[in-house]
Motif scaffolding. Sequence first.
Motif, PDB file in Angstrom:
ATOM      1  N   PRO A 146      -0.341   5.298  -7.483  1.00 11.57           N
ATOM      2  CA  PRO A 146      -0.219   3.871  -8.138  1.00 11.57           C
ATOM      3  C   PRO A 146       1.047   3.922  -8.961  1.00 11.57           C
ATOM      4  N   ARG A 147       1.489   2.628  -9.035  1.00 17.80           N
ATOM      5  CA  ARG A 147       2.638   2.481  -9.980  1.00 17.80           C
ATOM      6  C   ARG A 147       2.388   2.753 -11.598  1.00 17.80           C
ATOM      7  N   THR A 148       1.171   2.912 -11.870  1.00 10.93           N
ATOM      8  CA  THR A 148       0.933   3.287 -13.321  1.00 10.93           C
ATOM      9  C   THR A 148       1.407   4.643 -13.473  1.00 10.93           C
ATOM     10  N   LEU A 149       1.560   5.738 -12.633  1.00  6.37           N
ATOM     11  CA  LEU A 149       2.019   6.826 -13.024  1.00  6.37           C
ATOM     12  C   LEU A 149       3.484   6.705 -13.453  1.00  6.37           C
ATOM     13  N   SER A 150       4.305   5.927 -12.914  1.00  9.22           N
ATOM     14  CA  SER A 150       5.831   5.798 -13.144  1.00  9.22           C
ATOM     15  C   SER A 150       5.950   4.724 -14.402  1.00  9.22           C
ATOM     16  N   LEU A 151       4.885   3.910 -14.844  1.00  2.84           N
ATOM     17  CA  LEU A 151       5.309   2.918 -15.723  1.00  2.84           C
ATOM     18  C   LEU A 151       4.410   3.027 -17.122  1.00  2.84           C
ATOM     19  N   VAL A 152       3.583   3.968 -17.298  1.00  2.66           N
ATOM     20  CA  VAL A 152       2.985   4.269 -18.446  1.00  2.66           C
ATOM     21  C   VAL A 152       3.160   5.094 -19.395  1.00  2.66           C
ATOM     22  N   PRO A 153       3.368   6.637 -18.767  1.00  3.01           N
ATOM     23  CA  PRO A 153       3.365   7.749 -19.736  1.00  3.01           C
ATOM     24  C   PRO A 153       4.838   7.981 -20.327  1.00  3.01           C
ATOM     25  N   PRO A 154       5.099   8.348 -21.211  1.00  2.00           N
ATOM     26  CA  PRO A 154       6.288   8.715 -21.918  1.00  2.00           C
ATOM     27  C   PRO A 154       7.420   8.983 -21.225  1.00  2.00           C
ATOM     28  N   VAL A 155       7.087  10.030 -20.299  1.00  2.00           N
ATOM     29  CA  VAL A 155       8.167  10.317 -19.406  1.00  2.00           C
ATOM     30  C   VAL A 155       7.801  10.296 -17.922  1.00  2.00           C
ATOM     31  N   HIS A 156       8.869   9.940 -17.161  1.00  2.00           N
ATOM     32  CA  HIS A 156       8.427   9.856 -15.986  1.00  2.00           C
ATOM     33  C   HIS A 156       9.410  11.027 -15.052  1.00  2.00           C
ATOM     34  N   PHE A 157       8.795  11.704 -14.230  1.00  2.00           N
ATOM     35  CA  PHE A 157       9.655  12.638 -13.452  1.00  2.00           C
ATOM     36  C   PHE A 157       9.560  12.029 -11.999  1.00  2.00           C
ATOM     37  N   ALA A 158      10.617  11.973 -11.374  1.00  2.00           N
ATOM     38  CA  ALA A 158      10.485  11.379  -9.773  1.00  2.00           C
ATOM     39  C   ALA A 158      11.291  12.487  -8.980  1.00  2.00           C
ATOM     40  N   LEU A 159      10.729  12.639  -7.803  1.00  2.00           N
ATOM     41  CA  LEU A 159      11.288  13.631  -6.860  1.00  2.00           C
ATOM     42  C   LEU A 159      11.896  12.960  -5.875  1.00  2.00           C
ATOM     43  N   LEU A 160      13.291  12.984  -5.669  1.00  2.00           N
ATOM     44  CA  LEU A 160      13.943  12.394  -4.542  1.00  2.00           C
ATOM     45  C   LEU A 160      14.766  13.341  -3.565  1.00  2.00           C
ATOM     46  N   ASN A 161      14.687  13.027  -2.427  1.00  5.47           N
ATOM     47  CA  ASN A 161      15.476  13.549  -1.158  1.00  5.47           C
ATOM     48  C   ASN A 161      16.696  12.950  -1.016  1.00  5.47           C
ATOM     49  N   ALA A 162      17.599  13.692  -1.216  1.00  2.27           N
ATOM     50  CA  ALA A 162      19.388  13.002  -1.158  1.00  2.27           C
ATOM     51  C   ALA A 162      19.201  12.724   0.190  1.00  2.27           C
ATOM     52  N   ARG A 163      18.681  12.822   0.960  1.00  2.00           N
ATOM     53  CA  ARG A 163      19.065  12.508   2.432  1.00  2.00           C
ATOM     54  C   ARG A 163      18.562  11.171   2.705  1.00  2.00           C
ATOM     55  N   GLN A 164      17.833  10.692   1.572  1.00  2.83           N
ATOM     56  CA  GLN A 164      17.123   9.321   1.574  1.00  2.83           C
ATOM     57  C   GLN A 164      17.927   8.089   0.705  1.00  2.83           C
ATOM     58  N   ILE A 165      19.034   8.668   0.209  1.00  5.45           N
ATOM     59  CA  ILE A 165      19.742   7.619  -0.620  1.00  5.45           C
ATOM     60  C   ILE A 165      20.589   6.899   0.432  1.00  5.45           C
ATOM     61  N   HIS A 166      20.463   5.375  -0.033  1.00  8.88           N
ATOM     62  CA  HIS A 166      21.215   4.373   1.090  1.00  8.88           C
ATOM     63  C   HIS A 166      22.139   3.895   0.344  1.00  8.88           C
ATOM     64  N   PRO A 167      23.242   3.558   0.903  1.00  7.07           N
ATOM     65  CA  PRO A 167      24.556   3.060   0.326  1.00  7.07           C
ATOM     66  C   PRO A 167      24.246   1.822  -0.366  1.00  7.07           C
ATOM     67  N   THR A 168      23.538   1.001  -0.035  1.00  7.26           N
ATOM     68  CA  THR A 168      23.105  -0.376  -0.639  1.00  7.26           C
ATOM     69  C   THR A 168      21.913  -0.810  -0.273  1.00  7.26           C
ATOM     70  N   PHE A 169      21.468  -1.816  -0.980  1.00 10.39           N
ATOM     71  CA  PHE A 169      20.110  -2.328  -0.958  1.00 10.39           C
ATOM     72  C   PHE A 169      19.625  -2.680   0.461  1.00 10.39           C
ATOM     73  N   PHE A 170      20.741  -3.599   0.894  1.00  8.86           N
ATOM     74  CA  PHE A 170      20.767  -3.982   2.247  1.00  8.86           C
ATOM     75  C   PHE A 170      20.421  -2.973   3.342  1.00  8.86           C
ATOM     76  N   ASP A 171      21.057  -1.840   3.187  1.00  9.57           N
ATOM     77  CA  ASP A 171      20.965  -0.519   4.036  1.00  9.57           C
ATOM     78  C   ASP A 171      19.679  -0.050   4.042  1.00  9.57           C
ATOM     79  N   ALA A 172      18.793  -0.171   2.579  1.00  5.54           N
ATOM     80  CA  ALA A 172      17.591   0.383   2.676  1.00  5.54           C
ATOM     81  C   ALA A 172      16.716  -0.681   3.022  1.00  5.54           C
ATOM     82  N   LEU A 173      16.661  -1.834   3.124  1.00  4.14           N
ATOM     83  CA  LEU A 173      15.882  -2.854   3.817  1.00  4.14           C
ATOM     84  C   LEU A 173      15.991  -2.777   5.257  1.00  4.14           C
TER      85      LEU A 173
END
Length: 225
Positions: A146-173
Amino acid sequence: MSARDRILAKLRAHQAPQPLPTPDLDVHYAPRARHEDTATRLARFKAGIEGFHAEVHLCAADGWIAKLEELCRAKGVGSLIYGARTPAGAALTSTGLAGVALRAWEGQFEELSADLFHRLDAGFTQARGAIAETGTLILWSSAEEPRTLSLVPPVHFALLNARQIHPTFFDALRNERWAAGLPTNALLISGPSKTADIQQTLAYGAHGPKELVVLVINAEEGAAV
């Protein structure tokens, strides 16, 4: 006719502008994505999100847990909450983090709220993807994470796959077919929490996570970033 009726009549008579045809949008955005490899998108994403006080660490696909453990130790993180029923969460459960008490998300928010707001040091989530143009993480909340994991604790760690980085918001959509369905909450995160409510002065860490730390895997093409 009352004022209310006149307003409603104007609204009903108003013709909403028609959206641009998809082919026109494709033509407009195509040059931005052309010739961009993983390294280029990663570099743009990294520069953007670091400009908003986030940290980015590049890791091997099989080395992110060791990096997370190292960062927890450096930041004094002694407890971390995560979604155990996700692929990354299952890996965390199997391996563990030395010196860190792991708390799997389970139960209702009301049962966890005291720990979330007062005892847990960090939250961990997977990122669905990212946007290079704005330096933005894309998170889709779910019952498992849930979103709570990223919005409440003092530190947020996020795991990202570099191959899933889109050039623009439109490209993501477009690439992820958001029009086919969205979760209850889709989060776009470009840094730790911030506010300018007091004298219009931007302050970081006023509410929510004071630190955002992104672990990027499959970044071999951008290892020199």
